[in-house]
Every structure is written in structure tokens, then in C-alpha cells.
Scaffold this active site. Sequence first.
Site, PDB file in Angstrom:
ATOM      1  N   ARG A 242       0.849  -1.182   0.000  1.00  0.00           N
ATOM      2  CA  ARG A 242       0.000   0.000   0.000  1.00  0.00           C
ATOM      3  C   ARG A 242       0.886   1.234   0.000  1.00  0.00           C
ATOM      4  NH1 ARG A 242      -3.419  -3.062  -1.145  1.00  0.00           N
ATOM      5  NH2 ARG A 242      -5.474  -3.426  -0.201  1.00  0.00           N
ATOM      6  N   GLU A 270      -5.380   6.620  -7.146  1.00  0.00           N
ATOM      7  CA  GLU A 270      -5.550   5.586  -8.169  1.00  0.00           C
ATOM      8  C   GLU A 270      -6.894   5.777  -8.867  1.00  0.00           C
ATOM      9  OE1 GLU A 270      -4.950   1.703  -6.466  1.00  0.00           O
ATOM     10  OE2 GLU A 270      -2.902   2.164  -5.816  1.00  0.00           O
ATOM     11  N   HIS A 289      -1.711  -1.341  -9.952  1.00  0.00           N
ATOM     12  CA  HIS A 289      -2.344  -2.068  -8.852  1.00  0.00           C
ATOM     13  C   HIS A 289      -2.949  -3.382  -9.352  1.00  0.00           C
ATOM     14  CE1 HIS A 289      -4.300  -1.405  -4.631  1.00  0.00           C
ATOM     15  NE2 HIS A 289      -3.915  -2.663  -4.818  1.00  0.00           N
TER      16      HIS A 289
END
Length: 331
Positions: A242, A270, A289
Amino acid sequence: MAEKLRIVLAATPSYREMVFAPESVARLEALGEVVVLDDPGDAGALCAALPGTGVLITSWGATPLTADVLDHADQLRLVAHSASSVKHFVTDEMFRRGLRITQAGQAMAEPVAEVSLAFTLSLLHRIQRFDHGMHAGRWRDPVPPQHGLTASRIGVVGASRTGAEYIRMLVALGAEVVAYDPYLSDEGAAGLGVRRCDLDELLRSSRVVALHAPTLPETHQLIGARELALMPDGAALVNTARSWLVDMDALLDELRSGRLDAALDVFDEEPLPADSPFRGLSNVLLTPHQAAATVECYFGMGAITADEIERYAAGQPLRYELSEAALARMG
């Protein structure tokens, strides 16, 4: 014969297709009645479906299981989350009512570890720098020294599920590994084949630092300007966990200087904005991601979910049950 279960599966049609292979669906249907809710975030539909339900299967976007929702759950005993993090919907009320919780995050450990390993090898060999140069029409851009994995010390921050899998891969390939994790014992480290050390030593001595720590208040910006400055010239940072763990502004400053390299799968914002300065740096490898997004990972989540519910129905111990204490240490 054991009493048949009523199972509510709250997941979008696309999620069900991605996660629950036909064999996993068949396993669930063999246990009893499966009621499907197409919108996992529809609290009203969930409340209407809960009476008489013994098992609730949750997914991405799950409705928070508050007292008002759980008041409709007269027979609910098990919540089986078919993905990883449960913090967005689990409440203290669930533990007060004695509900059991399990999750399928173990399926993500191997693919995320594989991506972390791929990042590590790319950074050691400066592949990301050569790739940027070749796409720009250049040949053999000057880069910092390249190194092999077995000649390098790799530092791992966080040695639980995914970190341990990443360590296993590194050790199998002959790398020297050090780990920082407040919950890792000397015995646990020995079992993984690594040496425990404090964070500062890890940062100072590692050629690549890989982050696998959970998202907790105490891990926010665990890697900031001071910590990044400890890393040797030419070292590199891997983050498939993260962005919470890193001061991204401080990291950007170091990367712009060219002193460090990085491989990143996670970001503060994001999708990563098109004008993000990270995009223009030749010493940075970027992915959107997607570290866990393999076909096998998603079907594995469904298989683990079915397996846990089978274990519950048979009165066997669950493999991935979460206690309230364990949940407090998870991201």
C-alpha cells in the site's frame, strides 16, 4: 445427514464469474440453498435475505455489518469473505454477537510475491532504465551498476502472509534476506531462513527493500524522508502493498535525484494521474495495482471460500479464521 445451510452470496455477476469457478459453485450448492445478491452494497436487499441464513459470503464493496443489519441475521454464524481485507465491512458488533469470520486473502500471497520478485530482479538488473531508454530510441543508457540476486541482500518489511511467500521465493533462489517485522520471532525468522533486524539496519544494508507491511496507524509513512536517506546510493524500493506505507513526496524527491530506483504497484491516487511525475522517470517501474490479478488467484479465492464453508459445515477448524486481535494487526 447434516442440516442443509442457507448461504447468501453477495457479489456482482462479474465478480462471481471471475472468482467462483463452476466447481466452487457446485461445492457451495452441495451444502444447501445458495441465494445470490447482485449488489453487495445494497443494505436493504441484504437485510431482506438474511433471515434464516447461516453463512454470508461477502465480496468487494460489501455492506458494513452494523447492528441494524445484523438484527436481521437470526441464524447467521459465519461470514466468509471471498477476497482479502475485511476492514471495510467488519464491525465490533460482529464479534460481540459471536460471529465467526474467515477470508480468502491467502490466494493473493503467491501472485503478489511473484510480482515483488519480478520487480526485485528488474531493479537489480536496471531493466526499467534500459526499457525507458530503448523506447525513447536510445541504446544502452548509462545506469548504476547492475547486480545479481545471489550477490545481494534483500530487506523485507513485513513477514506475514505475502511477505513470507516472497521470502520463501528469495531464499529458494539463494538470496540473503533480512526482515523487519515487530511480530516476527527469532524462531519464526529461523523457519523462514532469514535474520531479523531493526528497520534502520535493514534500510542501510539492503540493495533492495520490499514492503509487505499491513495498513495500520503505526505503519503510516513508515518509509519517509529520513528512512529513504538511509538507503545506499543505487538501492531500490519495491512496493506491492500500500502507498500508505511510504511518504510518496519524499520518495519522488529521491527518485528525481536518480539516487534510488523503485518499482511501484500502488499509489496515493488511483488511477495514477496521467500527469503524475512518476510516469516520466526512467528509474521507476510502474504497474496499475494489478499484482494479484491472475486468473489462478481469483479462482483460488473462490476455492478457499468454498473450502472454509465446507469445514464449517463439517465442524472442522477453519484455516483462515480471523480473531478480533488478529484483525487489529491486519491491513
